[in-house]
Design an enzyme around this catalytic site. Structure first.
Site, PDB file in Angstrom:
ATOM      1  N   LYS A   1       0.665  -1.261   0.115  1.00  0.00           N
ATOM      2  CA  LYS A   1      -0.085  -0.017   0.058  1.00  0.00           C
ATOM      3  C   LYS A   1       0.785   1.251  -0.034  1.00  0.00           C
ATOM      4  O   LYS A   1       2.183   1.356   0.328  1.00  0.00           O
ATOM      5  CB  LYS A   1      -0.853  -0.126   1.150  1.00  0.00           C
ATOM      6  CG  LYS A   1      -2.002  -1.319   1.050  1.00  0.00           C
ATOM      7  CD  LYS A   1      -2.696  -1.149  -0.178  1.00  0.00           C
ATOM      8  CE  LYS A   1      -4.309  -1.993   0.020  1.00  0.00           C
ATOM      9  NZ  LYS A   1      -4.111  -3.414   0.183  1.00  0.00           N
TER      10      LYS A   1
HETATM   11  C1  LIG Z   1      -5.373  -3.963   0.816  1.00  0.00           C
HETATM   12  C2  LIG Z   1      -6.915  -4.158   0.796  1.00  0.00           C
HETATM   13  C3  LIG Z   1      -7.697  -4.211   2.046  1.00  0.00           C
HETATM   14  C4  LIG Z   1      -7.211  -5.213   2.958  1.00  0.00           C
HETATM   15  O1  LIG Z   1      -5.981  -4.917   3.790  1.00  0.00           O
HETATM   16  P1  LIG Z   1      -5.010  -5.843   4.319  1.00  0.00           P
HETATM   17  O2  LIG Z   1      -4.027  -4.896   5.277  1.00  0.00           O
HETATM   18  O3  LIG Z   1      -4.207  -6.563   3.144  1.00  0.00           O
HETATM   19  O4  LIG Z   1      -5.770  -6.723   5.323  1.00  0.00           O
HETATM   20  C5  LIG Z   1      -8.822  -4.211   1.807  1.00  0.00           C
HETATM   21  N1  LIG Z   1      -9.338  -3.616   0.845  1.00  0.00           N
HETATM   22  C6  LIG Z   1      -8.809  -3.260  -0.229  1.00  0.00           C
HETATM   23  C7  LIG Z   1      -9.588  -2.333  -1.308  1.00  0.00           C
HETATM   24  C8  LIG Z   1      -7.470  -3.293  -0.349  1.00  0.00           C
HETATM   25  O5  LIG Z   1      -6.829  -3.167  -1.498  1.00  0.00           O
END
Ligand SMILES: *Cc1c(COP(=O)(O)O)cnc(C)c1O
Length: 405
Positions: free
Chosen positions: A186
């Protein structure tokens, strides 16, 4: 795109602060931690950076979604309207709290289509959950209006759009609650982590307790805490929060680079008349983690993907339509209700019917879309080379298709 591309001295320093004391947990051990409270510091920094009144860190973005839904009182018998294009975490979180995921079409914003949302509302609908995919936003004015008219909650999954804004407000701070993920890929990362943001004190207090077994966190001694409700363990660790603290301080630098690189690449792809771009409700608020672009039809798009692959330049270009993680078409495990534990009847019925639900509106959009991830590390020369190669591949396919016609 991801913060891991800019990892260094600052992250090491913050982590070392924690290692010096050896107190890896965010709660308790007040004397031994010698004033080091990385999770608390990061929550304050999140509130300051994004203009949210409250922030509750969690162990992941998925945990943040589950926590937000629990705190908003969403549960058995409730329906949550969500898009057909998202990450699997969206429906996992809905199922985890006993609610029913109702999947509806996306439009050229690559997020919830407001008309499809309206059609999906039933007496059981409790919440609309837009997912701000690929760095940019849903049409929040339209969705907020629907929520107001039907007395529904708005929960923003802004996990992929840290730092993006809509009409000068940060995504994730506009609805009743919003979430970010800080997983490894992210915009800013903690390795694993997430946050729920809200401007409602009662929702925040519930998030705070829920992520730590229902503790009320009112006492000086954890053992003496009361438990006003049943919670769970979705705590972040001090080590993870320390990494996030270093990363959030670089966010504006990341965003500036993303926006510059995005503009340069978009200018190059714009040379091709047949390429169009994602509709962005507030263009200035795009965080520019991806450049999402469309080709005229599915056959041309597939041929371009094949051409990029043949030329060994597909990496970083995502064709979500055929991808296993992000689009309804390949979510066979969901459609077959392949869970390890029994779901409630309403949940089971809702996901089994996805096998036959018509997603042709979403298909028409997603089958023509390619998203190019914007790297923080590209030089101007590299962007020019990449852009030109993509343009050449697209032109090659278009010329060939013209001959075939
Ligand atoms: C990455 C992501 C999540 C979940 O995040 P994690 O930290 O990997 O559990 C939820 N929604 C979206 C749209 C994402 O891209």
């Amino acid at each position: 795109m991801p913060g891991f591309e800019f990892f260094g001295e600052e992250e090491r320093k913050e982590v070392n602060d924690v290692l010096e004391t050896g107190i890896l947990m965010r709660y308790g051990f007040d004397a031994a931690r010698k004033g080091i409270w990385k999770s608390v510091e990061l929550e304050k920094e999140i509130c300051n950076t994004f203009g949210s009144k409250y922030a509750q860190l969690t162990s992941s973005g998925t945990a943040a979604l589950t926590t937000a839904m629990a705190a908003l009182g969403i549960g058995a018998g409730d329906e949550v309207i969500m898009p057909s294009f998202t990450f699997v975490a969206s429906f996992e979180a809905v199922l985890s709290i006993g609610a029913v995921p109702v999947l509806v079409d996306v439009d050229a914003t690559l997020t919830l289509n407001p008309d499809a949302v309206k059609k999906a509302i039933t007496p059981h609908t409790k919440c609309i959950m837009p997912v701000h995919m690929c760095g940019s936003m849903a049409n929040l004015d339209a969705l907020q209006q629907i929520c107001k008219e039907h007395h529904l909650l708005l929960l923003e999954d802004a996990c992929q759009s840290i730092g993006a804004t809509y009409k000068n407000k940060y995504l994730g701070t506009i609805g009743d609650a919003g979430t970010f993920s800080f997983d490894f890929v992210k915009t800013i990362t903690c390795a694993e982590g997430g946050v729920v943001m809200t401007n409602n004190e009662s929702t925040y207090v519930k998030c705070d307790g829920y992520t730590d077994h229902g503790h009320d966190h009112k006492g000086v001694d954890r053992g003496a805490d009361l438990h006003p409700f049943v919670g769970y363990n979705f705590r972040i660790s001090e080590l993870h929060a320390a990494v996030g603290l270093a990363q959030i301080k670089k966010l504006h630098q990341f965003l500036a680079i993303q926006r510059k690189n995005h503009t340069q690449l978009k200018n190059i792809l714009s040379q091709v008349e047949e390429i169009s771009f994602r509709v962005i409700p507030d263009e200035t608020g795009d965080s520019c983690t991806f450049l999402s672009w469309f080709l005229p039809n599915e056959a041309i798009t597939k041929a371009v993907v094949d051409e990029l692959k043949a030329q060994n330049i597909l990496a970083g270009n995502f064709y979500w339509y055929a991808n296993n993680w992000h689009y309804i078409k390949q979510w066979n495990h969901l459609k077959q209700a392949a869970t390890l534990h029994n779901l409630n009847d309403a949940q089971k019925a809702a996901i089994i019917q996805l096998q036959t639900q018509d997603f042709s509106v979403s298909d028409a959009i997603m089958s023509c879309c390619i998203s190019t991830a914007i790297s923080l590390l590209w030089t101007e020369d590299q962007i020019e080379e990449k852009g030109n190669k993509i343009v050449a591949a697209v032109k090659k396919v278009l010329n060939k298709k013209m001959v075939e016609i």
